[in-house]
Write a protein that holds these residues in place. Structure first.
Motif, short mmCIF file in Angstrom:
data_model
loop_
_atom_site.label_atom_id
_atom_site.label_comp_id
_atom_site.label_asym_id
_atom_site.label_seq_id
_atom_site.Cartn_x
_atom_site.Cartn_y
_atom_site.Cartn_z
N CYS A 113 -50.26 -0.96 38.21
CA CYS A 113 -49.63 0.40 37.95
C CYS A 113 -49.72 1.45 39.11
O CYS A 113 -48.53 2.17 39.17
CB CYS A 113 -50.68 1.20 36.90
SG CYS A 113 -50.69 0.40 35.30
N LYS A 114 -50.46 1.33 40.13
CA LYS A 114 -50.11 2.07 41.40
C LYS A 114 -48.70 1.85 42.08
O LYS A 114 -48.04 2.66 42.54
CB LYS A 114 -51.28 1.79 42.30
CG LYS A 114 -52.62 2.53 41.80
CD LYS A 114 -53.83 2.25 42.91
CE LYS A 114 -55.09 3.23 42.63
NZ LYS A 114 -56.12 2.85 43.65
N ASP A 115 -48.33 0.59 41.88
CA ASP A 115 -47.39 0.05 42.45
C ASP A 115 -46.23 0.87 41.89
O ASP A 115 -45.05 1.25 42.53
CB ASP A 115 -47.17 -1.52 42.56
CG ASP A 115 -48.06 -2.07 43.60
OD1 ASP A 115 -48.79 -1.24 44.53
OD2 ASP A 115 -48.37 -3.21 43.54
N LEU A 165 -51.47 5.01 30.64
CA LEU A 165 -51.36 5.60 31.79
C LEU A 165 -50.44 6.96 31.71
O LEU A 165 -49.38 7.03 31.24
CB LEU A 165 -50.21 4.76 32.79
CG LEU A 165 -50.08 5.15 34.26
CD1 LEU A 165 -51.50 5.33 35.02
CD2 LEU A 165 -49.35 4.34 35.11
N LEU A 166 -51.09 8.11 31.73
CA LEU A 166 -50.58 9.36 31.36
C LEU A 166 -50.51 10.05 32.87
O LEU A 166 -51.03 10.18 33.85
CB LEU A 166 -51.62 10.29 30.71
CG LEU A 166 -51.85 9.41 29.23
CD1 LEU A 166 -52.88 10.19 28.25
CD2 LEU A 166 -50.59 9.39 28.37
N ARG A 167 -49.54 11.32 32.85
CA ARG A 167 -49.23 12.11 33.76
C ARG A 167 -50.09 13.10 33.93
O ARG A 167 -50.78 13.53 32.91
CB ARG A 167 -47.63 12.67 33.69
CG ARG A 167 -46.83 11.58 34.05
CD ARG A 167 -45.39 12.11 33.29
NE ARG A 167 -45.02 13.46 33.86
CZ ARG A 167 -43.94 13.79 35.05
NH1 ARG A 167 -43.68 12.77 35.61
NH2 ARG A 167 -43.84 15.00 35.48
N LEU A 168 -50.27 13.65 34.87
CA LEU A 168 -51.17 14.92 35.43
C LEU A 168 -50.21 15.72 36.15
O LEU A 168 -50.08 15.80 37.23
CB LEU A 168 -52.35 14.62 36.27
CG LEU A 168 -53.47 13.53 35.63
CD1 LEU A 168 -54.71 13.42 36.57
CD2 LEU A 168 -54.26 14.37 34.18
N ASN A 169 -49.80 16.79 35.29
CA ASN A 169 -49.21 17.88 36.03
C ASN A 169 -49.72 19.09 35.59
O ASN A 169 -49.45 20.03 34.76
CB ASN A 169 -47.82 18.01 35.21
CG ASN A 169 -46.88 18.95 35.99
OD1 ASN A 169 -47.26 19.52 37.05
ND2 ASN A 169 -45.40 19.02 35.40
N PRO A 170 -50.82 19.51 36.42
CA PRO A 170 -51.77 20.70 35.95
C PRO A 170 -51.39 22.04 36.65
O PRO A 170 -52.34 22.80 36.89
CB PRO A 170 -52.99 20.18 36.58
CG PRO A 170 -52.55 19.39 37.93
CD PRO A 170 -51.63 18.87 37.68
N ILE A 202 -47.43 14.65 41.36
CA ILE A 202 -47.96 14.38 39.98
C ILE A 202 -48.93 13.47 40.18
O ILE A 202 -48.74 12.29 40.78
CB ILE A 202 -46.66 13.78 38.98
CG1 ILE A 202 -45.75 14.87 38.94
CG2 ILE A 202 -47.38 13.61 37.61
CD1 ILE A 202 -46.15 16.16 38.14
N GLY A 203 -50.07 13.48 39.40
CA GLY A 203 -51.18 12.49 39.27
C GLY A 203 -51.04 11.89 38.03
O GLY A 203 -50.38 12.16 37.13
N LEU A 211 -56.37 7.73 38.24
CA LEU A 211 -55.94 6.55 38.79
C LEU A 211 -55.11 7.12 40.24
O LEU A 211 -55.49 6.51 41.37
CB LEU A 211 -54.54 5.78 38.19
CG LEU A 211 -53.96 4.54 38.90
CD1 LEU A 211 -54.83 3.47 39.15
CD2 LEU A 211 -52.84 4.12 38.09
N ARG A 212 -54.51 8.24 40.07
CA ARG A 212 -54.14 9.02 41.23
C ARG A 212 -54.19 10.31 41.16
O ARG A 212 -53.70 10.86 40.10
CB ARG A 212 -52.64 8.46 41.74
CG ARG A 212 -52.33 9.11 42.95
CD ARG A 212 -50.87 8.80 43.02
NE ARG A 212 -49.93 9.70 42.45
CZ ARG A 212 -48.56 9.44 42.46
NH1 ARG A 212 -47.94 8.26 43.03
NH2 ARG A 212 -47.97 10.13 41.47
#
Length: 222
Positions: A113-115, A165-170, A202-203, A211-212
């Protein structure tokens, strides 16, 4: 009845002299009988005394058996405790192993997923770099390219969501060091200190685990 009694006495009279003669001639027989009687009484008294002693105080054999029983009960108790501890340890190992297997299933795709996140970042930058005013019908090639990039980005986000796997847009959220990484702090008018004013990157979170972290700018006191 009187006649019968007289008859019996008459039958016994001739024998009484003989019995008295026998006793006079054999005094040793009477002494021996008396000794045998006394000996029997003494034996009965000794046996009774022995039985009373046995009832009152346990013998050495009984003491040994009681001690051996106590030792065996103590050994049984120790073995039982060890068995219970072994069962508890085995259950703990089983639970830990099961947890590791479940985590391996959930997070086994973490490196993959990181890749893929790098690919998602490139697609996002590509769509953002296209000027919106240039997307017109008279420029069909650019329009088709842009729409293809947007569709690809949407599809990859669907795949990410399918696998947890979900986005982080805080933007506007409180800064959380477990989910965000602060690139800078700046005073921003009209925003509360400690909130996120800008998201540089984005995380992502994988099954609730970061994850990131998102790269952000945090508001500070003026």
């Amino acid at each position: 009845m009187a006649a019968v009694a007289q008859c019996v006495r008459g039958a016994l009279r001739p024998r009484l002299p003989l019995l008295s003669v026998a006793l006079r001639t054999s005094p040793r027989l009477l002494c021996a009988a008396t000794q045998q009687k006394n000996t029997g009484q003494n034996l009965e008294e000794d046996q009774s005394q022995s039985q009373n002693e046995q009832k009152g105080e346990p013998s050495s054999a009984e003491k040994l058996l009681a001690e051996e029983k106590a030792k065996l009960e103590e050994q049984l108790k120790e073995v039982t405790e060890k068995y219970k501890r072994a069962l508890a340890d085995a259950e703990n190992v089983r639970q830990r192993s099961q947890k590791l297997v479940e985590e391996a299933k959930l997070y086994g795709i973490q490196s993959f997923c990181k890749d893929l996140l790098e690919v998602a970042d490139i697609l996002e930058k590509a769509t953002e770099s296209v000027p919106k005013e240039e997307i017109k019908d008279d420029n069909p090639h650019l329009k088709s390219l842009y729409e293809g990039l947007v569709m690809t980005e949407m599809q990859i986000q669907k795949v990410f969501k399918k696998h947890g796997l979900l986005r982080l847009n805080p933007v506007g959220a409180k800064f959380d060091p477990y989910e965000h990484e602060a690139l800078f702090h700046a005073a921003v008018e009209g925003q509360e200190p400690g909130t996120i004013a800008l998201v540089s990157k984005i995380g992502y979170k994988l099954h609730g685990r970061t994850l990131r972290p998102a790269l952000v700018g945090v508001v500070k006191d003026a």
